[in-house]
Design a protein around this motif. Structure first.
Motif, PDB file in Angstrom:
ATOM      1  N   LYS A 174       0.829  -1.208   0.000  1.00 14.67           N
ATOM      2  CA  LYS A 174       0.000   0.000   0.000  1.00 14.67           C
ATOM      3  C   LYS A 174       0.863   1.257   0.000  1.00 14.67           C
ATOM      4  CE  LYS A 174      -3.901   2.138   2.439  1.00 14.67           C
ATOM      5  NZ  LYS A 174      -4.761   2.084   3.647  1.00 14.67           N
ATOM      6  N   SER A 175       2.022   1.168   0.631  1.00 15.39           N
ATOM      7  CA  SER A 175       2.909   2.328   0.743  1.00 15.39           C
ATOM      8  C   SER A 175       3.494   2.759  -0.601  1.00 15.39           C
ATOM      9  CB  SER A 175       4.049   2.023   1.720  1.00 15.39           C
ATOM     10  OG  SER A 175       4.809   0.909   1.275  1.00 15.39           O
ATOM     11  N   THR A 176       3.412   1.885  -1.627  1.00 14.51           N
ATOM     12  CA  THR A 176       3.960   2.240  -2.940  1.00 14.51           C
ATOM     13  C   THR A 176       2.974   3.051  -3.776  1.00 14.51           C
ATOM     14  OG1 THR A 176       3.168   0.194  -3.991  1.00 14.51           O
ATOM     15  CG2 THR A 176       5.354   0.132  -2.959  1.00 14.51           C
ATOM     16  N   ILE A 177       1.739   3.186  -3.305  1.00 13.02           N
ATOM     17  CA  ILE A 177       0.718   3.940  -4.034  1.00 13.02           C
ATOM     18  C   ILE A 177       0.546   5.309  -3.385  1.00 13.02           C
ATOM     19  CG2 ILE A 177      -1.697   3.987  -4.768  1.00 13.02           C
ATOM     20  CD1 ILE A 177      -1.660   0.935  -4.675  1.00 13.02           C
ATOM     21  N   SER A 178       0.587   6.341  -4.198  1.00 13.31           N
ATOM     22  CA  SER A 178       0.530   7.711  -3.688  1.00 13.31           C
ATOM     23  C   SER A 178      -0.748   7.983  -2.897  1.00 13.31           C
ATOM     24  CB  SER A 178       0.621   8.704  -4.852  1.00 13.31           C
ATOM     25  OG  SER A 178       0.451  10.030  -4.394  1.00 13.31           O
ATOM     26  N   LYS A 179      -0.621   8.828  -1.885  1.00 10.21           N
ATOM     27  CA  LYS A 179      -1.782   9.260  -1.109  1.00 10.21           C
ATOM     28  C   LYS A 179      -2.446  10.476  -1.754  1.00 10.21           C
ATOM     29  CE  LYS A 179       0.210   7.637   3.267  1.00 10.21           C
ATOM     30  NZ  LYS A 179       0.673   8.036   4.624  1.00 10.21           N
ATOM     31  N   GLN A 180      -1.791  11.026  -2.777  1.00  8.96           N
ATOM     32  CA  GLN A 180      -2.307  12.208  -3.465  1.00  8.96           C
ATOM     33  C   GLN A 180      -2.742  11.810  -4.878  1.00  8.96           C
ATOM     34  OE1 GLN A 180      -2.534  15.119  -1.832  1.00  8.96           O
ATOM     35  NE2 GLN A 180      -1.474  14.352  -0.009  1.00  8.96           N
ATOM     36  N   THR A 181      -3.976  11.358  -5.015  1.00  6.88           N
ATOM     37  CA  THR A 181      -4.443  10.913  -6.332  1.00  6.88           C
ATOM     38  C   THR A 181      -5.663  11.700  -6.806  1.00  6.88           C
ATOM     39  OG1 THR A 181      -5.853   9.169  -5.384  1.00  6.88           O
ATOM     40  CG2 THR A 181      -3.569   8.582  -5.906  1.00  6.88           C
ATOM     41  N   ASN A 182      -5.824  12.901  -6.294  1.00  6.77           N
ATOM     42  CA  ASN A 182      -6.930  13.759  -6.733  1.00  6.77           C
ATOM     43  C   ASN A 182      -6.493  14.510  -7.992  1.00  6.77           C
ATOM     44  OD1 ASN A 182      -9.298  15.170  -6.907  1.00  6.77           O
ATOM     45  ND2 ASN A 182      -8.855  16.568  -5.213  1.00  6.77           N
ATOM     46  N   VAL A 183      -6.356  13.748  -9.079  1.00  2.52           N
ATOM     47  CA  VAL A 183      -5.863  14.276 -10.353  1.00  2.52           C
ATOM     48  C   VAL A 183      -6.766  13.781 -11.482  1.00  2.52           C
ATOM     49  CG1 VAL A 183      -3.457  14.467  -9.610  1.00  2.52           C
ATOM     50  CG2 VAL A 183      -4.290  12.299 -10.539  1.00  2.52           C
ATOM     51  N   LYS A 184      -6.606  14.369 -12.669  1.00  3.70           N
ATOM     52  CA  LYS A 184      -7.432  13.971 -13.811  1.00  3.70           C
ATOM     53  C   LYS A 184      -7.067  12.584 -14.324  1.00  3.70           C
ATOM     54  CE  LYS A 184      -8.432  18.645 -15.483  1.00  3.70           C
ATOM     55  NZ  LYS A 184      -8.297  19.594 -16.625  1.00  3.70           N
TER      56      LYS A 184
END
Length: 299
Positions: free
Chosen positions: A56-66
């Motif tokens: 899970k740590s390899t996936i960004s926590k900031q994914t509010n993107v297009k």
């Protein structure tokens, strides 16, 4: 003299047996050493065949993107693959946002977005498609101009998203094996979806704005995953036991985690719904005919 001869012969037999035993023991040791060397030199598969997870740590926590590109540890025995390692490797998925409600994709495009995400990870030819191109070009190719035009010639509010039945037809056309599960009980769905995710493959799901239990719907709306009906993709499982949810919609409760969210499969199944009857419609028809889930890369 006869006794001495017998004694000597017996001694020779004993010595021969001892020598042979020593040679056999030495051979066994040499073979064991050689095998250990070969095993140490051989490449070790990155994942167990039925327990493929992504940290899970390899996936960004900031994914509010297009558009967000996510790498998920996967079974790459079929379709496009990256860093293949003994049948297991990594797939790169493109996850799209629908955005504001002013175009078809923004208003009805959850299914096209989910389908495009799957194609980006499982095909080479269609990996760079956008949801707009999927709905405009690929749907027309697969369904035919007449069926496609019948949907898109309607007013914006009356146009329908592609159904799970339509998605499975497009996946077949694109060479991606799959199995559409129309009817399910909750326990069966949880077990089957978990098992498929842990095999390193994605699952496309349809969720409702209400919880259910084995087909019995709650009378209260819950807008956690949808304000009506919504299509999403579970890309895999994390090492923490949660599904990696590719979601084209914005959910205020999820903060900065938008294109990728995390949830227990048991919780997601509560919002899914089973078909009550079958339909050949490639666009959303009704709740009775458009439920279930699709096991991607299922042979």
């Amino acid at each position: 003299m006869r006794m001495e001869t017998v004694s000597v012969q017996n001694m020779e037999r004993k010595r021969t047996k001892t020598d042979d035993g020593g040679q056999d023991e030495m051979k066994k040791k040499l073979i064991a050493v050689a095998m250990a060397f070969l095993m140490a030199a051989a490449p070790v598969p990155a994942f167990a065949a039925s327990n493929i997870t992504t940290k899970k740590s390899t996936i960004s926590k900031q994914t509010n993107v297009k558009k967000y590109m996510v790498r998920v540890n996967s079974d790459t025995s079929g379709g496009a693959s990256v860093q293949s390692n003994g049948g297991s490797g990594v797939r790169t998925f493109r996850v799209f946002a629908q955005g504001a409600r002013s175009t078809y994709i923004k208003r009805h495009g959850c299914a096209a977005s989910a389908l495009t995400t799957v194609l980006s990870g499982y095909t080479t030819k269609y990996k760079n498609y956008t949801p707009e191109k999927t709905s405009r070009k690929l749907e027309r190719e697969v369904f035919g101009t007449k069926v496609w035009s019948a949907n898109y010639s309607k007013s914006m509010v009356s146009q329908m998203p592609v159904s799970l039945n339509g998605i499975t037809r497009i996946l077949n056309y694109c060479g991606v094996p799959n199995q559409y599960v129309r009817y399910f009980k909750d326990r069966q769905a949880v077990q089957e979806i978990k098992s498929h995710l842990l095999s390193g493959n994605a699952v496309i799901i349809e969720v409702n704005n209400r919880k259910q239990k084995n087909g019995k719907m709650s009378s209260r709306n819950s807008y956690r995953w949808s304000s009506s009906k919504h299509t999403m993709v579970l890309l895999g499982m994390t090492n923490t036991g949660k599904a990696i949810v590719a979601d084209s919609a914005y959910r205020s409760w999820s903060g900065s985690k938008q294109r990728i969210k995390f949830a227990k499969v048991e919780q997601l199944v509560k919002y899914m719904f089973s078909c009550k009857r079958s339909s050949d419609s490639v666009y959303y028809d009704s709740q009775d005919t458009s439920g279930g889930y699709i096991l991607v890369n299922k042979r």
